[in-house]
Design a protein around this motif. Sequence first.
Motif, mmCIF file in Angstrom:
data_model
loop_
_atom_site.group_PDB
_atom_site.id
_atom_site.type_symbol
_atom_site.label_atom_id
_atom_site.label_comp_id
_atom_site.label_asym_id
_atom_site.label_seq_id
_atom_site.Cartn_x
_atom_site.Cartn_y
_atom_site.Cartn_z
ATOM 1 N N PRO A 193 32.159 47.606 -1.447
ATOM 2 C CA PRO A 193 31.202 48.719 -1.314
ATOM 3 C C PRO A 193 30.219 48.522 -0.164
ATOM 4 O O PRO A 193 29.969 49.453 0.612
ATOM 5 N N ILE A 194 29.694 47.324 -0.020
ATOM 6 C CA ILE A 194 28.707 47.067 1.033
ATOM 7 C C ILE A 194 29.347 47.150 2.411
ATOM 8 O O ILE A 194 28.813 47.776 3.329
ATOM 9 N N ALA A 248 35.916 38.382 -4.848
ATOM 10 C CA ALA A 248 35.007 38.459 -3.699
ATOM 11 C C ALA A 248 35.254 39.722 -2.882
ATOM 12 O O ALA A 248 34.311 40.369 -2.422
ATOM 13 N N VAL A 249 36.513 40.084 -2.704
ATOM 14 C CA VAL A 249 36.840 41.315 -1.971
ATOM 15 C C VAL A 249 36.316 42.533 -2.723
ATOM 16 O O VAL A 249 35.736 43.450 -2.124
ATOM 17 N N MET A 252 28.889 44.372 -9.356
ATOM 18 C CA MET A 252 29.132 43.035 -8.816
ATOM 19 C C MET A 252 28.889 41.958 -9.870
ATOM 20 O O MET A 252 29.664 41.006 -9.984
ATOM 21 N N THR A 253 27.831 42.129 -10.637
ATOM 22 C CA THR A 253 27.524 41.164 -11.689
ATOM 23 C C THR A 253 28.616 41.146 -12.750
ATOM 24 O O THR A 253 29.063 40.070 -13.189
ATOM 25 N N ASN A 254 29.077 42.313 -13.170
ATOM 26 C CA ASN A 254 30.142 42.387 -14.176
ATOM 27 C C ASN A 254 31.444 41.786 -13.656
ATOM 28 O O ASN A 254 32.172 41.122 -14.407
ATOM 29 N N THR A 255 31.757 42.018 -12.392
ATOM 30 C CA THR A 255 32.959 41.439 -11.802
ATOM 31 C C THR A 255 32.885 39.920 -11.779
ATOM 32 O O THR A 255 33.844 39.226 -12.146
ATOM 33 N N LEU A 256 31.747 39.389 -11.386
ATOM 34 C CA LEU A 256 31.582 37.941 -11.326
ATOM 35 C C LEU A 256 31.594 37.320 -12.721
ATOM 36 O O LEU A 256 32.221 36.270 -12.934
ATOM 37 N N ILE A 257 30.965 37.972 -13.673
ATOM 38 C CA ILE A 257 30.945 37.452 -15.043
ATOM 39 C C ILE A 257 32.351 37.455 -15.643
ATOM 40 O O ILE A 257 32.771 36.490 -16.282
ATOM 41 N N GLN A 259 42.572 34.735 -7.439
ATOM 42 C CA GLN A 259 41.759 35.651 -8.229
ATOM 43 C C GLN A 259 40.293 35.599 -7.810
ATOM 44 O O GLN A 259 39.595 36.619 -7.855
ATOM 45 N N GLY A 260 39.823 34.435 -7.394
ATOM 46 C CA GLY A 260 38.460 34.328 -6.889
ATOM 47 C C GLY A 260 38.269 35.086 -5.592
ATOM 48 O O GLY A 260 37.253 35.761 -5.392
ATOM 49 N N LEU A 261 39.255 34.988 -4.710
ATOM 50 C CA LEU A 261 39.183 35.747 -3.455
ATOM 51 C C LEU A 261 39.259 37.247 -3.709
ATOM 52 O O LEU A 261 38.584 38.037 -3.040
#
Length: 91
Positions: A24-25, A18-19, A70-75, A13-15
Amino acid sequence: MLGEGVFLDTLRQGLWAAVLMAFPILSVALVTGIVVGLFQALTSIQEMTLTFAPKLAAIVAVFWVSMSFMTNTLISFFQGEIIPLIAGGWQ
């Protein structure tokens, strides 16, 4: 003790997070590189900064636009996976 299945599931799930954050970038960098490469091939301009500057500008713009995603995904990854593991919720 953390089981092997829980560890591997958290790693997967962490990988995946990250994907999702990098997609987007990386996709904009790919498209910008292809467009600039085609432009250079069509015009026979072989300037090194022509490949670097537009790609950097596109990456910075997309990073700025997708920063909240990205912030919401990481949180959500940390709140859903990491914090319960630290608090002992894997048992």
